[in-house]
Design a protein around this motif. Structure first.
Motif, PDB file in Angstrom:
ATOM      1  N   UNK A 189       5.733  -2.859  -4.087  1.00  7.92           N
ATOM      2  CA  UNK A 189       5.042  -3.301  -5.366  1.00  7.92           C
ATOM      3  C   UNK A 189       5.380  -2.287  -6.662  1.00  7.92           C
ATOM      4  N   UNK A 190       5.541  -2.966  -7.808  1.00  5.32           N
ATOM      5  CA  UNK A 190       5.944  -1.939  -8.942  1.00  5.32           C
ATOM      6  C   UNK A 190       4.693  -1.286  -9.517  1.00  5.32           C
ATOM      7  N   UNK A 191       4.793  -0.029  -9.478  1.00  2.00           N
ATOM      8  CA  UNK A 191       3.576   0.846  -9.717  1.00  2.00           C
ATOM      9  C   UNK A 191       3.170   0.465 -10.958  1.00  2.00           C
ATOM     10  N   UNK A 192       3.962   0.142 -12.098  1.00  4.48           N
ATOM     11  CA  UNK A 192       3.777  -0.332 -13.394  1.00  4.48           C
ATOM     12  C   UNK A 192       2.953  -1.732 -13.568  1.00  4.48           C
ATOM     13  N   UNK A 193       3.242  -2.745 -12.520  1.00  8.91           N
ATOM     14  CA  UNK A 193       2.493  -3.847 -12.553  1.00  8.91           C
ATOM     15  C   UNK A 193       1.089  -3.669 -11.916  1.00  8.91           C
ATOM     16  N   UNK A 194       1.151  -2.863 -10.837  1.00 10.48           N
ATOM     17  CA  UNK A 194      -0.090  -2.495 -10.287  1.00 10.48           C
ATOM     18  C   UNK A 194      -1.214  -2.072 -11.355  1.00 10.48           C
ATOM     19  N   UNK A 195      -0.668  -1.039 -12.108  1.00 11.95           N
ATOM     20  CA  UNK A 195      -1.647  -0.363 -12.918  1.00 11.95           C
ATOM     21  C   UNK A 195      -1.566  -0.732 -14.364  1.00 11.95           C
ATOM     22  N   UNK A 196      -0.906  -1.963 -14.708  1.00  6.33           N
ATOM     23  CA  UNK A 196      -0.667  -2.520 -15.993  1.00  6.33           C
ATOM     24  C   UNK A 196      -0.319  -1.615 -16.948  1.00  6.33           C
ATOM     25  N   UNK A 197       0.747  -0.894 -16.747  1.00  3.65           N
ATOM     26  CA  UNK A 197       1.139   0.053 -17.653  1.00  3.65           C
ATOM     27  C   UNK A 197       2.357  -0.489 -18.479  1.00  3.65           C
TER      28      UNK A 197
ATOM     29  N   UNK B 149      -2.089  -5.844   0.233  1.00  6.07           N
ATOM     30  CA  UNK B 149      -0.975  -5.225  -0.526  1.00  6.07           C
ATOM     31  C   UNK B 149      -0.588  -4.254  -0.118  1.00  6.07           C
ATOM     32  N   UNK B 150      -0.410  -3.157  -1.125  1.00  3.94           N
ATOM     33  CA  UNK B 150      -0.135  -1.682  -0.559  1.00  3.94           C
ATOM     34  C   UNK B 150      -1.263  -0.765  -0.799  1.00  3.94           C
ATOM     35  N   UNK B 151      -1.121   0.223  -0.015  1.00  2.00           N
ATOM     36  CA  UNK B 151      -2.370   1.346  -0.202  1.00  2.00           C
ATOM     37  C   UNK B 151      -1.913   2.480  -1.390  1.00  2.00           C
ATOM     38  N   UNK B 152      -0.580   2.801  -1.515  1.00  2.88           N
ATOM     39  CA  UNK B 152      -0.447   3.813  -1.976  1.00  2.88           C
ATOM     40  C   UNK B 152       0.114   3.362  -3.510  1.00  2.88           C
ATOM     41  N   UNK B 153      -0.150   4.474  -4.449  1.00  2.00           N
ATOM     42  CA  UNK B 153      -0.092   4.280  -6.008  1.00  2.00           C
ATOM     43  C   UNK B 153       1.374   4.283  -6.401  1.00  2.00           C
ATOM     44  N   UNK B 154       2.288   4.699  -5.306  1.00  2.00           N
ATOM     45  CA  UNK B 154       3.673   4.641  -5.619  1.00  2.00           C
ATOM     46  C   UNK B 154       4.420   3.189  -5.331  1.00  2.00           C
ATOM     47  N   UNK B 155       3.363   2.217  -4.652  1.00  2.01           N
ATOM     48  CA  UNK B 155       3.864   1.016  -4.338  1.00  2.01           C
ATOM     49  C   UNK B 155       4.403   0.692  -2.989  1.00  2.01           C
ATOM     50  N   UNK B 156       4.003   1.981  -2.085  1.00  4.66           N
ATOM     51  CA  UNK B 156       4.517   2.114  -0.678  1.00  4.66           C
ATOM     52  C   UNK B 156       3.257   1.601   0.090  1.00  4.66           C
ATOM     53  N   UNK B 157       3.762   0.733   1.033  1.00  5.76           N
ATOM     54  CA  UNK B 157       2.398   0.570   2.052  1.00  5.76           C
ATOM     55  C   UNK B 157       1.602   1.583   2.438  1.00  5.76           C
ATOM     56  N   UNK B 158       2.246   2.791   2.725  1.00  4.01           N
ATOM     57  CA  UNK B 158       1.226   3.957   3.117  1.00  4.01           C
ATOM     58  C   UNK B 158       1.619   5.200   2.136  1.00  4.01           C
ATOM     59  N   UNK B 159       0.562   5.984   1.904  1.00  5.17           N
ATOM     60  CA  UNK B 159       0.849   7.180   1.408  1.00  5.17           C
ATOM     61  C   UNK B 159       1.680   7.960   2.145  1.00  5.17           C
ATOM     62  N   UNK B 160       1.839   7.893   3.286  1.00  2.00           N
ATOM     63  CA  UNK B 160       2.545   8.827   4.235  1.00  2.00           C
ATOM     64  C   UNK B 160       3.840   8.391   4.483  1.00  2.00           C
ATOM     65  N   UNK B 161       4.625   8.287   3.298  1.00  8.37           N
ATOM     66  CA  UNK B 161       6.057   7.772   3.505  1.00  8.37           C
ATOM     67  C   UNK B 161       7.202   8.697   3.180  1.00  8.37           C
TER      68      UNK B 161
ATOM     69  N   UNK C 279     -11.689   1.235  -4.341  1.00 11.12           N
ATOM     70  CA  UNK C 279     -10.376   1.010  -3.975  1.00 11.12           C
ATOM     71  C   UNK C 279      -9.843  -0.193  -4.252  1.00 11.12           C
ATOM     72  N   UNK C 280      -9.061  -0.368  -5.383  1.00 15.26           N
ATOM     73  CA  UNK C 280      -8.460  -1.850  -5.748  1.00 15.26           C
ATOM     74  C   UNK C 280      -9.021  -2.262  -6.970  1.00 15.26           C
ATOM     75  N   UNK C 281      -9.925  -1.566  -7.395  1.00 17.43           N
ATOM     76  CA  UNK C 281     -10.477  -2.118  -8.718  1.00 17.43           C
ATOM     77  C   UNK C 281      -9.597  -2.254  -9.769  1.00 17.43           C
ATOM     78  N   UNK C 282      -8.660  -1.382 -10.091  1.00 16.07           N
ATOM     79  CA  UNK C 282      -7.636  -1.580 -11.322  1.00 16.07           C
ATOM     80  C   UNK C 282      -6.631  -2.348 -10.648  1.00 16.07           C
TER      81      UNK C 282
END
Lengths: 135, 135
Positions: free
Chosen positions: A127-135, A99-111, A69-72
Motif C-alpha cells: 500500500x502506498x504510505x502517502x495514500x494511507x496517511x493522506x499526504x 490491509x497492512x500493519x506497517x506505516x511503510x505499507x508492508x504487511x508486517x513491520x518486521x520486514x 490503530x487504523x484511525x487515520x
C-alpha cells in the motif's frame, strides 16, 4: 471477540505489571496465518478500550496519547484474543489485520533482514504510505 | 542459519536503535508453526552473539547479564532468521525451540487469557519447572 465486561477487564488489568512509565509491550499477530505484524505499547487505558471495543488500541510513546490503530490509515485490527505472558509485562494480541500493519505499507513491520550480508527489505510494499496517511 | 560474518553483523547492529538502557525488544517465534514463544530483551552483545553462534542470546534485565537461552534448562533456541522492524527498535527471532520456552514449563510464555470472564491458563504444562532448573 465479544466485548469483555468491566469486571472481567479488571481481572486482567489487575494481573498486568505496567512498567515505571505505565506501559506493557504488546505484540500483534495475525490470528490465522501467524504473521507477527508489529510490536507496540499499551497503557491501562489502551488495554481497557481494546477489550471493551474489540479493536486494537495502543499507546503512542511519540505522541504520548492513545493510538487507535487504523484511525487515520483505515488499517484497523479486529481483536480476536488477548493473551498475557508469564510475568504479566507483555501481551500478545491475536488480531485480524485490515490491509497492512506497517506505516511503510508492508504487511508486517518486521520486514528487514540480512540477506547475502546486506540489510534488505524482505517484504513487498502493498500500500502506498502517502495514500494511507493522506499526504 | 549460517553464522553471520562480523562485517554483516555490524551492518545490522548499526541499523538498530537501542534505547536509553542499551536494549531492544526481541520477540521469539517458532519458525515453522508460527507460535509466539516469548518477549525478551537484547543488548548489542546479545544480538552480536546470537548472529555469530546461531543460538538465541538475550539480556536479562533482572540479572543484568547475557542470558544464553537454555544454558541452565537445556531449552535452547536455534536461530533461523533475525528480522528488524521499521524503526529498528525491535527484532523478531525465528527460532527452533527445543522443548518449552516458558520457565513455567509451558511451550509459550503467552499462555494466559480471559475465558468465561476469568484469567485462565490456556496451555498445558509440558515440562516440570523443577526438573528444568534442577531444584
Amino acid at each position: 471477540m465479544e466485548p469483555i465486561s468491566a469486571p472481567s477487564r479488571e481481572r486482567l488489568l489487575d494481573a498486568l505489571r505496567f512498567d515505571a512509565n505505565g506501559l506493557i509491550a504488546a505484540i500483534a499477530q495475525q490470528h490465522d496465518t501467524g504473521e507477527v505484524l508489529m510490536l507496540a505499547w499499551m497503557d491501562r487505558a489502551a488495554v481497557e478500550e481494546s477489550l471493551a471495543t474489540g479493536r486494537a488500541v495502543y499507546y503512542s510513546r511519540s505522541r504520548k496519547a492513545l493510538w487507535r490503530k487504523g484511525e487515520t490509515s483505515g488499517q484497523t485490527q479486529r481483536l480476536i484474543d488477548l493473551r498475557m505472558d508469564c510475568d504479566g509485562d507483555a501481551v500478545l494480541l491475536l488480531v485480524d489485520q485490515a490491509g497492512v500493519a506497517c506505516h511503510t505499507g508492508r504487511r508486517s513491520c518486521f520486514s528487514w533482514a540480512l540477506r547475502d550480508g546486506e540489510l534488505t527489505s524482505i517484504a513487498p510494499v502493498l500500500a502506498d504510505p502517502k495514500a494511507l496517511y493522506g499526504q
